[in-house]
Each structure stands twice: as structure tokens, then as C-alpha cells.
Design a protein around this motif. Structure first.
Motif, PDB file in Angstrom:
ATOM      1  N   GLN A  35       0.905  -1.788  -0.144  1.00  0.00           N
ATOM      2  CA  GLN A  35      -0.360  -0.298  -0.009  1.00  0.00           C
ATOM      3  C   GLN A  35       0.713   0.803  -0.308  1.00  0.00           C
ATOM      4  OE1 GLN A  35      -2.208   0.290   3.652  1.00  0.00           O
ATOM      5  NE2 GLN A  35      -4.081  -0.044   2.437  1.00  0.00           N
ATOM      6  N   GLU A  36       0.846   2.562  -0.861  1.00  0.00           N
ATOM      7  CA  GLU A  36       1.557   3.178  -1.276  1.00  0.00           C
ATOM      8  C   GLU A  36       1.199   4.316   0.295  1.00  0.00           C
ATOM      9  OE1 GLU A  36       3.762   4.633  -3.526  1.00  0.00           O
ATOM     10  OE2 GLU A  36       3.543   2.372  -4.929  1.00  0.00           O
ATOM     11  N   CYS A  37       2.378   5.435   0.423  1.00  0.00           N
ATOM     12  CA  CYS A  37       2.097   6.091   1.326  1.00  0.00           C
ATOM     13  C   CYS A  37       0.809   6.383   0.845  1.00  0.00           C
ATOM     14  CB  CYS A  37       3.501   7.418   1.017  1.00  0.00           C
ATOM     15  SG  CYS A  37       3.354   8.141   2.550  1.00  0.00           S
ATOM     16  N   GLN A  38       0.236   7.009   2.181  1.00  0.00           N
ATOM     17  CA  GLN A  38      -1.002   7.680   2.581  1.00  0.00           C
ATOM     18  C   GLN A  38      -1.780   8.251   3.783  1.00  0.00           C
ATOM     19  OE1 GLN A  38      -4.244   4.338   1.823  1.00  0.00           O
ATOM     20  NE2 GLN A  38      -4.029   3.278   3.420  1.00  0.00           N
ATOM     21  N   PRO A  39      -2.533   9.237   4.029  1.00  0.00           N
ATOM     22  CA  PRO A  39      -3.526   9.498   5.043  1.00  0.00           C
ATOM     23  C   PRO A  39      -3.608   8.524   6.318  1.00  0.00           C
ATOM     24  CG  PRO A  39      -4.174  10.985   3.487  1.00  0.00           C
ATOM     25  CD  PRO A  39      -3.487   9.874   2.757  1.00  0.00           C
ATOM     26  N   ALA A  74       2.344  12.031  -2.704  1.00  0.00           N
ATOM     27  CA  ALA A  74       2.902  12.354  -3.603  1.00  0.00           C
ATOM     28  C   ALA A  74       1.776  13.002  -4.566  1.00  0.00           C
ATOM     29  CB  ALA A  74       3.541  11.896  -4.382  1.00  0.00           C
ATOM     30  N   TYR A  75       0.710  12.116  -3.995  1.00  0.00           N
ATOM     31  CA  TYR A  75      -0.347  13.310  -4.999  1.00  0.00           C
ATOM     32  C   TYR A  75      -1.252  13.715  -4.435  1.00  0.00           C
ATOM     33  CZ  TYR A  75      -4.144   9.762  -2.342  1.00  0.00           C
ATOM     34  OH  TYR A  75      -4.731   9.408  -1.182  1.00  0.00           O
ATOM     35  N   ILE A  76      -1.427  14.392  -2.911  1.00  0.00           N
ATOM     36  CA  ILE A  76      -1.778  15.420  -2.121  1.00  0.00           C
ATOM     37  C   ILE A  76      -1.268  16.478  -2.132  1.00  0.00           C
ATOM     38  CG2 ILE A  76      -2.728  15.890   0.539  1.00  0.00           C
ATOM     39  CD1 ILE A  76      -3.008  12.947   0.581  1.00  0.00           C
ATOM     40  N   GLU A  77       0.135  15.879  -2.310  1.00  0.00           N
ATOM     41  CA  GLU A  77       1.343  17.727  -2.995  1.00  0.00           C
ATOM     42  C   GLU A  77       1.171  17.910  -3.608  1.00  0.00           C
ATOM     43  OE1 GLU A  77       3.420  18.373  -0.027  1.00  0.00           O
ATOM     44  OE2 GLU A  77       1.807  17.794   1.452  1.00  0.00           O
ATOM     45  N   GLU A  78       0.952  17.124  -5.270  1.00  0.00           N
ATOM     46  CA  GLU A  78       1.059  17.545  -6.488  1.00  0.00           C
ATOM     47  C   GLU A  78      -0.572  18.225  -6.272  1.00  0.00           C
ATOM     48  OE1 GLU A  78       1.001  15.644 -10.783  1.00  0.00           O
ATOM     49  OE2 GLU A  78       1.525  14.875  -9.049  1.00  0.00           O
ATOM     50  N   ARG A  79      -1.510  17.991  -6.117  1.00  0.00           N
ATOM     51  CA  ARG A  79      -3.243  18.528  -5.737  1.00  0.00           C
ATOM     52  C   ARG A  79      -3.162  19.962  -4.999  1.00  0.00           C
ATOM     53  NH1 ARG A  79      -7.021  14.930  -3.745  1.00  0.00           N
ATOM     54  NH2 ARG A  79      -6.707  16.009  -2.004  1.00  0.00           N
ATOM     55  N   LEU A  80      -2.194  19.962  -4.456  1.00  0.00           N
ATOM     56  CA  LEU A  80      -2.062  21.195  -3.263  1.00  0.00           C
ATOM     57  C   LEU A  80      -1.368  22.095  -4.033  1.00  0.00           C
ATOM     58  CD1 LEU A  80      -1.512  19.996   0.424  1.00  0.00           C
ATOM     59  CD2 LEU A  80      -3.457  21.175  -0.472  1.00  0.00           C
ATOM     60  N   PHE A  81      -0.209  21.596  -4.706  1.00  0.00           N
ATOM     61  CA  PHE A  81       0.609  22.255  -6.145  1.00  0.00           C
ATOM     62  C   PHE A  81      -0.383  22.967  -6.626  1.00  0.00           C
ATOM     63  CE2 PHE A  81       2.821  23.194 -10.143  1.00  0.00           C
ATOM     64  CZ  PHE A  81       4.331  23.820  -9.334  1.00  0.00           C
ATOM     65  N   TRP A  82      -1.417  22.320  -8.026  1.00  0.00           N
ATOM     66  CA  TRP A  82      -1.627  22.460  -8.700  1.00  0.00           C
ATOM     67  C   TRP A  82      -2.951  23.376  -8.497  1.00  0.00           C
ATOM     68  CZ3 TRP A  82       1.029  23.103 -12.821  1.00  0.00           C
ATOM     69  CH2 TRP A  82       1.905  22.611 -13.285  1.00  0.00           C
TER      70      TRP A  82
END
Length: 151
Positions: free
Chosen positions: A60-64, A103-111
């Protein structure tokens, strides 16, 4: 000097700097993922460190972690970073360990941030354009009044 630059050249320069910034961000993000040589010490559930001495597979990838897991401390690794990932070691042992960020949360916050900045820049540009038109109109009216009074 900047006042003497034509609009097209200014827009071209700004576009080039924006594209260069995006390019540097992309290259830097790929470079840091591949060349991350420092060893991170994250807390591991049940004090198992099989992933340090054996090959492992990320199940399971890194998730909150959920709010319940953090509040109840049911998964001990959620206390430290509020993120978790599940690994399966070569020996078959399943281990949950803390991880940095998703990673996907950080990318979403960046965009989201980039979109907000684009909208803010567009609104600012629009306001400056409107203000410039108003000031030009006032100046033209003043010149017309001065010409009308001198005749």
C-alpha cells in the motif's frame, strides 16, 4: 529600462521564465526521488525492521492515516507523521511504517496553489488595465478642458 520594453517582448520574457520554472520543478522532483541517498528512519509498527535487511514490496503506497487511527493510536506509526505505508518483506512479514508525505496530495495542493496564483494574476492584470483606461480618460478630459479654456 523596463518601461521601454514592448509588450510582446515583456510577455515573451515572462512566458519563458514561467516555462523555465515549471521545467526546473519537474526535473528537481524527478531528480530528488531517484537520487535520495540518505536513509530515512521512520517508526515501524511492532518494531520489525525486516525491510532494512531484506528486499520488500510496497503493498500500500504512502497514504494519510484516518482521524480515528491518529486519535486512538491504534496504529502506532500514524502518531509521528500521520502517514503510513504497508510493506511485505521477502520473508512474508507484513509491516506498517511511517512515511513522509503522500505524493498525489502534495501535487494536488501545488496545482491548486498555481491555479489560485494564475487567477489572482489575471484579476490583477484586469484591474491594472481598467485603472489605466480610467486615468488615460481623465488625462484626455483635462487636456480637452485646457484646450477649450485657451481658445
Amino acid at each position: 529600462m523596463i518601461e521601454s520594453c514592448p509588450r510582446k517582448r515583456m510577455l515573451l520574457g515572462i512566458s519563458f521564465l514561467g516555462a523555465l520554472t515549471v521545467f526546473v520543478l519537474i526535473v528537481e522532483s524527478h531528480w530528488t526521488e531517484k537520487n535520495n541517498s540518505r536513509k530515512r528512519m521512520f517508526p515501524v509498527e511492532q518494531n520489525s525492521t525486516c525491510w532494512e535487511r531484506e528486499t520488500f514490496e510496497i503493498i500500500q503506497e504512502c497514504q494519510p492515516c484516518t482521524d480515528f487511527e491518529i486519535a486512538s493510536k491504534s496504529i502506532g506509526v500514524c502518531i509521528h507523521t500521520h502517514y503510513k505505508e504497508v510493506l511485505k518483506c521477502a520473508s512474508g512479514e507484513m509491516v506498517t511504517r511511517s512515511c513522509d508525505k503522500v505524493a498525489y496530495i502534495e501535487e494536488r495542493l501545488f496545482w491548486k496553489f498555481e491555479s489560485f496564483m494564475f487567477v489572482a494574476a489575471f484579476i490583477s492584470t484586469f484591474c491594472v488595465h481598467i485603472r489605466k483606461r480610467v486615468l488615460n480618460k481623465r488625462m484626455l478630459q483635462r487636456v480637452q478642458r485646457q484646450l477649450a479654456n485657451s481658445v
